[in-house]
Design an enzyme around this catalytic site. Sequence first.
Site, PDB file in Angstrom:
ATOM      1  N   HIS A 131       0.784  -1.237   0.000  1.00 37.89           N
ATOM      2  CA  HIS A 131       0.000   0.000   0.000  1.00 37.89           C
ATOM      3  C   HIS A 131       0.813   1.284   0.000  1.00 37.89           C
ATOM      4  CE1 HIS A 131      -0.124  -0.056   4.737  1.00 37.89           C
ATOM      5  NE2 HIS A 131       1.070  -0.355   4.256  1.00 37.89           N
ATOM      6  N   HIS A 132       2.145   1.201   0.064  1.00 40.79           N
ATOM      7  CA  HIS A 132       2.953   2.432   0.109  1.00 40.79           C
ATOM      8  C   HIS A 132       3.390   2.922  -1.269  1.00 40.79           C
ATOM      9  CE1 HIS A 132       3.082   2.406   4.412  1.00 40.79           C
ATOM     10  NE2 HIS A 132       3.778   1.296   4.485  1.00 40.79           N
ATOM     11  N   ALA A 133       3.378   2.069  -2.277  1.00 34.79           N
ATOM     12  CA  ALA A 133       3.863   2.488  -3.599  1.00 34.79           C
ATOM     13  C   ALA A 133       3.043   3.660  -4.120  1.00 34.79           C
ATOM     14  CB  ALA A 133       3.793   1.314  -4.571  1.00 34.79           C
ATOM     15  N   ASP A 173      -0.734   5.139   2.849  1.00 34.34           N
ATOM     16  CA  ASP A 173      -0.544   6.429   2.176  1.00 34.34           C
ATOM     17  C   ASP A 173      -0.658   6.354   0.663  1.00 34.34           C
ATOM     18  OD1 ASP A 173       1.816   4.929   2.152  1.00 34.34           O
ATOM     19  OD2 ASP A 173       3.125   6.681   2.218  1.00 34.34           O
TER      20      ASP A 173
END
Length: 390
Positions: A131-133, A173
Amino acid sequence: MSGCAQLMWDEAVTGYDFGRGHPMDPVRLALTRSLVGALGLDRQVRLVSAEPAGESTLRLVHRLDYIEAVRTASADPAAADPAYGLGTVDDPAFAGMHEVSALIAGQSVGAAEAVWRGDALHAVNFTGGLHHAMPGAASGFCVYNDAALAIARLLELGAERVAYVDVDVHHGDGVQAAFWEDPRVLTVSLHEHPRTLFPQTGWPQETGADSAEGSAVNVALPAGTGDAGWLRAFHAIVPELLADFRPQVLVTQHGADTHFEDPLAHLAVSLDAQRAVQAACHDLAHEHAEGRWVALGGGGYAVVEVVPRSWTHLVGIAAGRPVDPETVIPESWRQEVYARTRQLGPLRMTDGRWPVPWAAWEAGYDPADRLDQAILATRRAAFPLRGLLP
């Protein structure tokens, strides 16, 4: 619509390997798949391997120049460009990085397609949840954002309302950023407070762009939050938002790094509380999304003791065959753990805290309690934007 559950798996996903000593050890994926089999859950689901996400799919979220940078680093790791978050300490480049990252993304996209088209009611890809990419950069051990890609594919297929609930210890994010301006997507993230943990985002005041006010909701939990507080926060925020939003599909991310044994964070959540939230997400999908549920993995760096058990519980819940917490883990799996890692595997599918007690928000709150302050900050920041009472 079929009532069956679908489990996405391709052995090649274990090639998502940043190298020796990196916290994102792919053994956690292999051991999870093995434990699912040892408990017979793979006979309760349809096992499916989807194709890797192609360029047109990746471009639903990621910029073309970034995709090209990943391809370049994948072919020659020495050519990785740190301007794209590649070749860094968190995201070292490795041969085949593009191919395996696209494969993991393809599993999540395939899960979303199966649920939307009615081929399955629930679909799990525990190898996903990266989920951070960001659209133009790798971040936080994540190369392609499979969660955002799955949601983008649902929108492309005609979905008008997709809810994303992220209970990883780190803020979701990248997914929030991908849909910051899109009111069709509600992103809800419960995570350790940005003052004490990467990526230092996810403040309650982050509520979406002007065109999508209230579409992003963030619960910043104090370090040290344990089972009762974590469950209290989840139930004080998520059910009311989903009831208001009425999603057509619920996508959830179940990072196991909220656990008290995780080496990279500071919450104190047990496996039993993680199982309780997984079950709650399943129930919420049935209450508000006609059962359409795409469940993803995520972080989790206690790769023997925690991750395989947590995600095996997730598979069992999705399959309609929840694993009793008191279940004794087969000796054959524990032998495999030792052979692979030289560590002793856990004995049971519980941390000994089942059932987990917690107090409902509706019963009242303590304004001097740090957890209740965090919950109230989120409700005050986001709920009025959705026409809800704080």
